[in-house]
Design a protein around this motif. Structure first.
Motif, mmCIF file in Angstrom:
data_model
loop_
_atom_site.group_PDB
_atom_site.id
_atom_site.type_symbol
_atom_site.label_atom_id
_atom_site.label_comp_id
_atom_site.label_asym_id
_atom_site.label_seq_id
_atom_site.Cartn_x
_atom_site.Cartn_y
_atom_site.Cartn_z
ATOM 1 N N TRP A 184 4.908 -0.416 -7.763
ATOM 2 C CA TRP A 184 5.187 -1.129 -6.505
ATOM 3 C C TRP A 184 3.914 -1.570 -5.786
ATOM 4 C CZ3 TRP A 184 4.066 0.208 -1.343
ATOM 5 C CH2 TRP A 184 4.691 -0.613 -0.387
ATOM 6 N N ALA A 185 2.859 -0.753 -5.840
ATOM 7 C CA ALA A 185 1.719 -0.936 -4.943
ATOM 8 C C ALA A 185 0.558 -1.707 -5.563
ATOM 9 C CB ALA A 185 1.219 0.429 -4.472
ATOM 10 N N ASP A 186 -0.213 -2.343 -4.679
ATOM 11 C CA ASP A 186 -1.507 -2.905 -5.045
ATOM 12 C C ASP A 186 -2.616 -1.877 -4.805
ATOM 13 O OD1 ASP A 186 -0.577 -5.734 -5.477
ATOM 14 O OD2 ASP A 186 -0.007 -5.504 -3.370
ATOM 15 N N LEU A 187 -2.414 -1.030 -3.812
ATOM 16 C CA LEU A 187 -3.367 0.027 -3.458
ATOM 17 C C LEU A 187 -2.593 1.331 -3.308
ATOM 18 C CD1 LEU A 187 -6.103 1.175 -2.354
ATOM 19 C CD2 LEU A 187 -5.377 0.381 -0.079
ATOM 20 N N VAL A 188 -3.072 2.376 -3.980
ATOM 21 C CA VAL A 188 -2.462 3.700 -3.891
ATOM 22 C C VAL A 188 -3.496 4.662 -3.317
ATOM 23 C CG1 VAL A 188 -1.449 5.634 -5.152
ATOM 24 C CG2 VAL A 188 -0.912 3.288 -5.840
ATOM 25 N N ILE A 189 -3.166 5.280 -2.172
ATOM 26 C CA ILE A 189 -4.061 6.234 -1.521
ATOM 27 C C ILE A 189 -3.499 7.637 -1.738
ATOM 28 C CG2 ILE A 189 -5.140 6.943 0.640
ATOM 29 C CD1 ILE A 189 -4.721 4.101 1.656
ATOM 30 N N VAL A 190 -4.362 8.521 -2.245
ATOM 31 C CA VAL A 190 -3.922 9.884 -2.566
ATOM 32 C C VAL A 190 -4.818 10.881 -1.820
ATOM 33 C CG1 VAL A 190 -3.287 11.458 -4.426
ATOM 34 C CG2 VAL A 190 -3.342 8.997 -4.856
ATOM 35 N N VAL A 240 0.843 -1.193 0.000
ATOM 36 C CA VAL A 240 0.000 0.000 0.000
ATOM 37 C C VAL A 240 0.875 1.239 0.000
ATOM 38 C CG1 VAL A 240 -1.713 1.349 1.261
ATOM 39 C CG2 VAL A 240 -1.909 -1.142 1.171
ATOM 40 N N ALA A 241 0.616 2.127 -0.957
ATOM 41 C CA ALA A 241 1.368 3.374 -1.086
ATOM 42 C C ALA A 241 0.494 4.548 -0.668
ATOM 43 C CB ALA A 241 1.837 3.563 -2.525
ATOM 44 N N LEU A 242 1.091 5.479 0.061
ATOM 45 C CA LEU A 242 0.427 6.723 0.447
ATOM 46 C C LEU A 242 1.193 7.874 -0.194
ATOM 47 C CD1 LEU A 242 -1.726 8.200 2.244
ATOM 48 C CD2 LEU A 242 0.049 8.329 4.003
ATOM 49 N N LEU A 243 0.504 8.665 -1.001
ATOM 50 C CA LEU A 243 1.151 9.764 -1.716
ATOM 51 C C LEU A 243 0.884 11.079 -0.990
ATOM 52 C CD1 LEU A 243 1.255 7.486 -3.783
ATOM 53 C CD2 LEU A 243 0.592 9.129 -5.543
ATOM 54 N N VAL A 244 1.945 11.822 -0.688
ATOM 55 C CA VAL A 244 1.793 13.082 0.043
ATOM 56 C C VAL A 244 2.645 14.165 -0.612
ATOM 57 C CG1 VAL A 244 1.311 11.890 2.210
ATOM 58 C CG2 VAL A 244 3.663 12.584 1.669
ATOM 59 N N LYS A 283 -4.790 -2.822 -12.738
ATOM 60 C CA LYS A 283 -4.772 -3.791 -11.638
ATOM 61 C C LYS A 283 -4.482 -3.130 -10.293
ATOM 62 C CE LYS A 283 -3.433 -7.775 -14.454
ATOM 63 N NZ LYS A 283 -2.446 -8.881 -14.637
ATOM 64 N N VAL A 284 -4.126 -1.862 -10.311
ATOM 65 C CA VAL A 284 -3.854 -1.124 -9.079
ATOM 66 C C VAL A 284 -5.123 -0.395 -8.653
ATOM 67 C CG1 VAL A 284 -2.480 0.691 -7.998
ATOM 68 C CG2 VAL A 284 -1.440 -0.823 -9.708
ATOM 69 N N THR A 336 1.264 -9.223 6.781
ATOM 70 C CA THR A 336 0.696 -9.348 5.432
ATOM 71 C C THR A 336 0.635 -8.022 4.676
ATOM 72 O OG1 THR A 336 -1.536 -9.105 6.361
ATOM 73 C CG2 THR A 336 -0.704 -11.362 6.015
ATOM 74 N N LEU A 337 1.240 -6.982 5.230
ATOM 75 C CA LEU A 337 1.136 -5.670 4.607
ATOM 76 C C LEU A 337 2.479 -4.955 4.613
ATOM 77 C CD1 LEU A 337 -0.632 -3.311 3.479
ATOM 78 C CD2 LEU A 337 -0.949 -2.592 5.865
ATOM 79 N N SER A 338 2.854 -4.443 3.456
ATOM 80 C CA SER A 338 3.996 -3.536 3.352
ATOM 81 C C SER A 338 3.459 -2.157 2.973
ATOM 82 C CB SER A 338 4.984 -4.009 2.282
ATOM 83 O OG SER A 338 5.607 -5.214 2.666
ATOM 84 N N THR A 339 3.959 -1.129 3.617
ATOM 85 C CA THR A 339 3.499 0.230 3.336
ATOM 86 C C THR A 339 4.687 1.104 2.976
ATOM 87 O OG1 THR A 339 3.684 0.903 5.662
ATOM 88 C CG2 THR A 339 1.569 0.002 4.942
ATOM 89 N N LYS A 340 4.410 2.106 2.162
ATOM 90 C CA LYS A 340 5.472 3.027 1.779
ATOM 91 C C LYS A 340 4.854 4.405 1.549
ATOM 92 C CE LYS A 340 8.656 1.441 -0.924
ATOM 93 N NZ LYS A 340 9.439 1.005 -2.131
ATOM 94 N N LEU A 341 5.519 5.420 2.088
ATOM 95 C CA LEU A 341 5.080 6.793 1.905
ATOM 96 C C LEU A 341 5.897 7.429 0.785
ATOM 97 C CD1 LEU A 341 4.045 9.291 4.567
ATOM 98 C CD2 LEU A 341 5.763 10.014 2.918
ATOM 99 N N PHE A 342 5.208 7.941 -0.218
ATOM 100 C CA PHE A 342 5.851 8.589 -1.362
ATOM 101 C C PHE A 342 5.633 10.100 -1.246
ATOM 102 C CE2 PHE A 342 5.208 4.272 -2.670
ATOM 103 C CZ PHE A 342 6.248 3.984 -3.554
#
Length: 333
Positions: free
Chosen positions: A84-90, A26-30, A108-109, A60-66
């Protein structure tokens, strides 16, 4: 605000079944940098939600802040995140122009945004409720507080950022909250030219105070902090937005109309891990625990007398229970 996570889970239809064993990214975009002490509190709150999810799904979860400040361009950031991500939160609006192409190129994302983007899932805050609570607090305080900063016939006002849909909704709600308390009040409302110029807002607040405005709601991003910079010295109060701004300005900010984006970010991830991303957009507000007045903070308790806190909490409870119904927002208002 009560039962925050529970309410969010209900509105987002999060199941109680155990999460799948499939590992997800899961990616979080800031835009701002959460490791920077000057980073916007909104960004920090989003990051807190990411950390909560990582703690809950540690295996079961990897997270990364972009963060945009670490990349040469938005496209470079979006490319790396989407690959990289399966889920991208913006949760921030800075990427809305570039996102539609990436949503199309990476089918697919799963993309979830807080601002409308074609074909991405939208978490929509009912900003009119944020404004309503701020307006109610301003009106009750101006009419009831025995405070040397509140002069006879004190007025209330608001400084809003440049007009967009969120600001328009918040302004509409602010007026409704003021008039719910006292229909005779005529709030003074002004707009800034941008969301960053604090000195411009300080000047606006100074001129408003000269017109006997002694409680000012600031909904202009970082620029709004300009009013709080001078509030104690010039002997008026402000009301913060989005985060618990009174923690930063304990002698200038009464309390804040907050958005609990940390819990919303957590709930989105939790729901995704349960394989239940909604096919439609989701609206969140006071009923879901995503919006409320920060009367729980030590600073707000010091600034706002108990009788006034009880009064605004009663209003908050009625809004949450549906006993106060805001008329449908119209763009022309």
């Amino acid at each position: 605000m009560r039962k925050l996570i529970t309410a969010l889970l209900v509105i987002l239809c999060i199941a109680s079944s155990a999460c799948a064993a499939v590992h997800r990214n899961v990616a979080l975009l800031v835009a701002g940098g959460t490791n920077d002490t000057q980073a916007p509190e909104f960004v920090n709150s989003c990051s807190d939600g990411l950390k909560m999810a990582k703690h809950n799904y540690v295996r079961t979860l990897s997270t990364k802040l972009f963060d945009i400040k670490n990349y040469k361009s938005k496209n470079e950031l979006l490319t790396e995140a989407a690959k990289w991500a399966d889920l991208v939160i913006v949760p921030v609006p800075e990427f809305r122009n570039e996102l539609p192409q990436f949503v199309k190129d990476y089918p697919k994302v799963e993309f979830v945004t807080f601002d409308p983007v074609p074909n991405a899932k939208l978490v929509h805050f009912r900003d009119e409720e944020t404004g309503f609570l701020a307006g109610a607090l301003a009106a009750v305080y101006a009419r009831s507080a025995k405070d040397p900063r509140i002069k006879p016939n004190s007025r209330i006002g608001a400084v809003f950022g440049p007009d967009n849909d969120a600001i328009a909704r918040m302004k509409y709600g602010f007026k409704a909250g003021v008039w719910y308390v006292d229909k005779t009040l005529d709030p003074l409302i002004v707009h800034t030219e941008d969301f960053v110029n604090r000195s411009a807002v300080a000047d606006l607040a100074h001129r408003m105070h000269e017109r006997n405005v002694n409680v000012i709601f600031t909904a202009a991003g970082n620029a709004g902090l300009g009013a709080s910079d001078i509030a104690e010295k010039e002997n008026f109060w402000t009301i913060g937005v989005d985060n618990e701004v009174e923690k930063q300005y304990p002698k200038a900010v009464l309390a804040s109309a907050v958005k609990r984006v940390d819990y919303v970010v957590y709930a989105v991830i939790d729901r995704y891990m349960q394989k239940q991303i909604a096919p439609k957009d989701v609206s969140v507000g006071i009923k879901e625990g995503a919006i409320g007045l920060s009367t729980w903070t030590r600073e707000a308790k010091n600034n706002v007398p108990l009788s006034i806190r009880k009064r605004v909490e009663e209003i908050e409870d009625k809004l949450e229970a549906g006993l106060i119904v805001l008329p449908e927002y119209k763009k022309q208002q």
